[in-house]
Structure formats: structure tokens, C-alpha cells
Motif scaffolding. Structure first.
Motif, PDB file in Angstrom:
ATOM      1  N   CYS A 153       0.814  -1.215   0.000  1.00 32.92           N
ATOM      2  CA  CYS A 153       0.000   0.000   0.000  1.00 32.92           C
ATOM      3  C   CYS A 153       0.849   1.267   0.000  1.00 32.92           C
ATOM      4  O   CYS A 153       0.552   2.227  -0.684  1.00 32.92           O
ATOM      5  N   SER A 154       1.911   1.245   0.773  1.00 30.25           N
ATOM      6  CA  SER A 154       2.676   2.481   0.966  1.00 30.25           C
ATOM      7  C   SER A 154       3.900   2.577   0.063  1.00 30.25           C
ATOM      8  O   SER A 154       4.757   3.420   0.275  1.00 30.25           O
TER       9      SER A 154
ATOM     10  N   CYS B 209      -0.724   7.736  -0.584  1.00 27.64           N
ATOM     11  CA  CYS B 209      -0.087   6.592  -1.232  1.00 27.64           C
ATOM     12  C   CYS B 209      -0.643   6.495  -2.650  1.00 27.64           C
ATOM     13  O   CYS B 209      -1.573   7.217  -3.011  1.00 27.64           O
TER      14      CYS B 209
ATOM     15  N   MET C  31      -2.587   4.559  -3.985  1.00 26.29           N
ATOM     16  CA  MET C  31      -4.005   4.192  -4.070  1.00 26.29           C
ATOM     17  C   MET C  31      -4.890   5.220  -3.384  1.00 26.29           C
ATOM     18  O   MET C  31      -6.103   5.009  -3.262  1.00 26.29           O
TER      19      MET C  31
ATOM     20  N   MET D 114      -5.062   5.838  -0.259  1.00 31.61           N
ATOM     21  CA  MET D 114      -5.630   5.292   0.978  1.00 31.61           C
ATOM     22  C   MET D 114      -4.978   5.919   2.196  1.00 31.61           C
ATOM     23  O   MET D 114      -5.655   6.369   3.111  1.00 31.61           O
TER      24      MET D 114
HETATM   25 CU   LIG Z   1      -2.155   2.499  -0.549  1.00 33.48          CU
END
Ligand SMILES: [Cu+2]
Length: 124
Positions: free
Chosen positions: A75-76, A112, A114, A116
Motif C-alpha cells: 500500500c505504501s 499513497c 491508491m 488510501m
Molecule cells: Cu495504498
């Protein structure tokens, strides 16, 4: 209503409160410090989020944000500063400096890849 129901309801209320706080609560602002070379520098730890996630900098002074990614979660793996046209990969367990000079004041979100994990850069 028996005790169990009351416990469940109270638990639900607490959870809603926590969720609201998480998304809308006032975050701690941290100002970047200007070092001896005149660069505003701050370390940001990336681990399920950004810490600190609200960073205050001054306009027209070079900024260096040292992103230390303390996890391997995909994710990151990227951080995006949309307002500055910056997208950078963050290798795990390494520090990745992101440098730019903010030319205008305002609040800029970073996230990030995405969108998020989110943080905010406040330029004053
Ligand atoms: Cu992410």
C-alpha cells in the motif's frame, strides 16, 4: 434490554466515535525545521499511515521530506504529492528524500499510490 445488549450498543457508539475521530479529528501538526543549509527538513515515518501526517512548512523555502518506510506493505510503496506533480517510490526500510520548494500557500494532500494513506502539507 439486558446487560449484553447495552454493552453491544455502547461498543457500537464507541466504534462510531473512533471512526469519526480517525477521519475528521484534529491531527497533530508538526512544523519542519530549517537546518543550517536553509532547508526545511522533517522525517516522516511510513507505517500504515504517515507520522506525522500534518506537516507545516514555509512558502518559498526549500523543503526536504525524508520518508522512512518502516514496512513492506505494498500500500505504501509510493507516495504522491498531486499538487506538486511528485510521485515517488519508497523502498522499504530506507529513507527517501522528497525535495521541492512550495511556491504558494495552502493545504496540499499527499497520499499513497491508491489514495488510501493520506497526509497533509500546510504551506504558510
Ligand atoms: Cu495504498
Amino acid at each position: 434490554m439486558d446487560t449484553m445488549e447495552i454493552v453491544v450498543i455502547l461498543g457500537g457508539v464507541a466504534l462510531v466515535g473512533l471512526t469519526l475521530w480517525y477521519f475528521f479529528g484534529e491531527r497533530e501538526k508538526v512544523a519542519a525545521e530549517t537546518n543550517e543549509t536553509g532547508v526545511q527538513e522533517i522525517k516522516v515515518t511510513v507505517k500504515g499511515g504517515y507520522a506525522p501526517d500534518v506537516i507545516v512548512v514555509k512558502k518559498d523555502v526549500p523543503v526536504r521530506l525524508n520518508f522512512y518506510r518502516d514496512e513492506t506493505s505494498s500500500c505504501s510503496e509510493q507516495v504522491v504529492f498531486g499538487g506538486f506533480g511528485i510521485a515517488r517510490d519508497l523502498p522499504a526500510f530506507k529513507t527517501t528524500p522528497i525535495e521541492f520548494t512550495p511556491a504558494q500557500t495552502g493545504e496540499f494532500t499527499f497520499a499513497c499510490g491508491m489514495n488510501m494513506l493520506r497526509g497533509k502539507l500546510i504551506v504558510q
